[in-house]
Design a protein around this motif. Structure first.
Motif, mmCIF file in Angstrom:
data_model
loop_
_atom_site.group_PDB
_atom_site.id
_atom_site.type_symbol
_atom_site.label_atom_id
_atom_site.label_comp_id
_atom_site.label_asym_id
_atom_site.label_seq_id
_atom_site.Cartn_x
_atom_site.Cartn_y
_atom_site.Cartn_z
ATOM 1 N N ARG A 1 -8.472 3.594 107.145
ATOM 2 C CA ARG A 1 -8.597 3.272 108.570
ATOM 3 C C ARG A 1 -7.395 2.518 109.121
ATOM 4 N NH1 ARG A 1 -13.709 0.095 111.444
ATOM 5 N NH2 ARG A 1 -12.997 0.392 113.590
ATOM 6 N N TYR A 2 -6.920 1.512 108.371
ATOM 7 C CA TYR A 2 -5.830 0.672 108.876
ATOM 8 C C TYR A 2 -4.544 0.776 108.051
ATOM 9 C CZ TYR A 2 -9.728 -1.524 111.349
ATOM 10 O OH TYR A 2 -10.834 -1.758 112.127
ATOM 11 N N GLY A 3 -4.604 1.464 106.930
ATOM 12 C CA GLY A 3 -3.454 1.503 106.045
ATOM 13 C C GLY A 3 -3.449 0.307 105.105
ATOM 14 N N TYR A 4 -2.796 0.471 103.968
ATOM 15 C CA TYR A 4 -2.692 -0.601 102.987
ATOM 16 C C TYR A 4 -1.301 -1.224 103.051
ATOM 17 C CZ TYR A 4 -7.049 1.055 100.937
ATOM 18 O OH TYR A 4 -8.362 1.413 100.739
ATOM 19 N N PHE A 5 -1.248 -2.537 102.925
ATOM 20 C CA PHE A 5 0.020 -3.262 102.932
ATOM 21 C C PHE A 5 0.586 -3.434 101.525
ATOM 22 C CE2 PHE A 5 2.216 -7.524 103.045
ATOM 23 C CZ PHE A 5 3.369 -7.047 103.661
ATOM 24 N N HIS A 6 -0.262 -3.439 100.516
ATOM 25 C CA HIS A 6 0.154 -3.629 99.117
ATOM 26 C C HIS A 6 0.957 -4.929 98.958
ATOM 27 C CE1 HIS A 6 -1.184 0.479 98.373
ATOM 28 N NE2 HIS A 6 -0.404 0.897 99.352
ATOM 29 N N PRO A 7 0.364 -6.060 99.281
ATOM 30 C CA PRO A 7 1.102 -7.327 99.336
ATOM 31 C C PRO A 7 1.722 -7.765 98.017
ATOM 32 C CG PRO A 7 -1.268 -7.730 99.426
ATOM 33 C CD PRO A 7 -1.071 -6.266 99.591
ATOM 34 N N LYS A 8 1.098 -7.413 96.895
ATOM 35 C CA LYS A 8 1.589 -7.905 95.603
ATOM 36 C C LYS A 8 2.648 -6.993 94.991
ATOM 37 C CE LYS A 8 -1.652 -10.965 96.119
ATOM 38 N NZ LYS A 8 -1.333 -12.270 96.729
ATOM 39 N N LYS A 9 2.847 -5.813 95.566
ATOM 40 C CA LYS A 9 3.855 -4.900 95.034
ATOM 41 C C LYS A 9 5.253 -5.393 95.381
ATOM 42 C CE LYS A 9 3.560 -0.471 95.236
ATOM 43 N NZ LYS A 9 3.404 0.910 95.737
ATOM 44 N N THR A 10 6.204 -5.042 94.530
ATOM 45 C CA THR A 10 7.598 -5.390 94.839
ATOM 46 C C THR A 10 8.099 -4.486 95.955
ATOM 47 O OG1 THR A 10 8.353 -3.929 93.058
ATOM 48 C CG2 THR A 10 8.093 -6.275 92.539
ATOM 49 N N ILE A 11 9.105 -4.957 96.659
ATOM 50 C CA ILE A 11 9.618 -4.233 97.812
ATOM 51 C C ILE A 11 11.005 -3.671 97.496
ATOM 52 C CG2 ILE A 11 10.640 -6.298 98.895
ATOM 53 C CD1 ILE A 11 9.603 -5.132 101.600
ATOM 54 N N THR A 12 11.268 -2.452 97.951
ATOM 55 C CA THR A 12 12.555 -1.812 97.686
ATOM 56 C C THR A 12 13.546 -2.123 98.800
ATOM 57 O OG1 THR A 12 12.045 0.259 98.853
ATOM 58 C CG2 THR A 12 11.365 0.082 96.525
ATOM 59 N N ARG A 13 14.804 -1.870 98.506
ATOM 60 C CA ARG A 13 15.855 -2.097 99.506
ATOM 61 C C ARG A 13 15.671 -1.179 100.713
ATOM 62 N NH1 ARG A 13 20.480 -4.595 98.318
ATOM 63 N NH2 ARG A 13 21.805 -2.954 99.203
ATOM 64 N N ALA A 14 15.213 0.043 100.485
ATOM 65 C CA ALA A 14 14.969 0.960 101.595
ATOM 66 C C ALA A 14 13.829 0.461 102.473
ATOM 67 C CB ALA A 14 14.650 2.354 101.066
ATOM 68 N N GLU A 15 12.771 -0.072 101.847
ATOM 69 C CA GLU A 15 11.642 -0.603 102.613
ATOM 70 C C GLU A 15 12.057 -1.815 103.440
ATOM 71 O OE1 GLU A 15 7.920 0.667 99.713
ATOM 72 O OE2 GLU A 15 9.018 -1.188 99.321
ATOM 73 N N VAL A 16 12.885 -2.669 102.862
ATOM 74 C CA VAL A 16 13.395 -3.823 103.617
ATOM 75 C C VAL A 16 14.222 -3.335 104.802
ATOM 76 C CG1 VAL A 16 15.003 -5.769 103.529
ATOM 77 C CG2 VAL A 16 13.335 -5.452 101.702
ATOM 78 N N ALA A 17 15.039 -2.315 104.571
ATOM 79 C CA ALA A 17 15.871 -1.774 105.652
ATOM 80 C C ALA A 17 15.006 -1.255 106.794
ATOM 81 C CB ALA A 17 16.774 -0.663 105.120
#
Length: 199
Positions: free
Chosen positions: A171-187
Motif C-alpha cells: 500500500r505505501y511501499g517499504y523503506f527498508h530502514p536497516k538495509k545499507t544504502i548504495t551510492r546510486a540510491e543516495v544520488a
C-alpha cells in the motif's frame, strides 16, 4: 543548506540507460557526490558512514555551526574524514556513546566510519540538515514500525516532501530502514532534494 552547481563530471561505469544516470549526473554537477580517481562512480557500491558524513558536512551552511565538535574514539586526526565527522558526523545516526565512562572531552563515542551506512541513518542525517523543511503530511511506509523511533519524525518529513520514497510494494511501499544504502540510491535522494529546493 548549501546547494550550488559545480560542473558536470562523467563516469565510465554510469550508463546513460541506467535508472540512476540523471541523478548521478546532477549530484556531480552540484558537487555533492564525487567519483573516484580512476573515473568510476561505483553506483551499486554501498556508501560508508565516513562518506555520508563528508556529504552532509558539504551541505551544512558554514555560517550556521552545528554546535560543539565531537571527537570519536575510532576517528584519528590523520583520517581524511576527520573534519567531516567532527562536523557533519554528529548529524548522522548510528553513533554509539558510552555513558559509563567519561574522557576529559566528554563521554566516549564511536562513529564506525568504515561501516556501510544504513538507509535510516543517512535519511536521519539528511533530515537534520534540512531542519527548516516543513512536514507536508501524507502516507508513511509499510515498515514504518521498523524505523528507529528517534528518527521517525525526521524521516517522515523527507517522505512527505518527496525526498525519499518507498519501493512501490504494498500500500505505501517499504523503506527498508536497516538495509545499507548504495551510492546510486543516495544520488537519487539528493536529486529529489535538488528538485524540491529549486521549486
Amino acid at each position: 543548506m548549501c546547494l550550488s552547481s559545480a560542473g558536470a563530471a562523467y563516469f565510465t561505469d554510469v550508463s546513460p540507460n541506467a535508472w540512476y544516470y540523471d541523478a548521478v549526473t546532477e549530484c556531480s554537477d552540484y558537487g555533492l557526490l564525487n567519483g573516484y580517481q580512476n573515473g568510476t562512480f561505483r553506483p551499486n557500491a554501498t556508501i560508508t558512514r565516513a562518506e555520508c558524513a563528508a556529504l552532509l558536512d558539504r551541505m551544512v551552511d558554514p555560517d550556521e555551526p552545528l554546535g560543539s565538535e565531537i571527537g570519536y574514539q575510532d576517528v584519528s586526526q590523520m583520517d581524511w574524514y576527520y573534519m567531516a565527522t567532527t562536523g557533519g558526523g554528529q548529524l548522522l545516526g548510528g553513533v554509539k556513546v558510552t555513558y559509563t565512562n567519561k574522557s576529559p572531552v566528554g563521554y566516549y563515542a564511536w562513529f564506525y566510519p568504515k561501516k556501510a551506512c544504513t538507509r535510516e541513518d543517512f535519511a536521519y542525517g539528511l533530515g537534520c540538515v534540512l531542519y527548516d523543511l516543513e512536514d507536508e503530511g501524507g502516507s508513511g511506509f509499510n515498515d514504518y514500525q521498523q524505523i528507529n523511533p528517534q528518527y521517525r519524525d525526521t524521516i517522515m518529513k523527507l517522505r512527505h516532501n518527496g525526498i525519499i520514497n518507498g519501493d512501490g510494494v504494498g500500500r505505501y511501499g517499504y523503506f527498508h530502514p536497516k538495509k545499507t544504502i548504495t551510492r546510486a540510491e543516495v544520488a537519487q535522494i539528493l536529486c529529489n532534494l535538488i528538485e524540491v529546493a529549486e521549486n
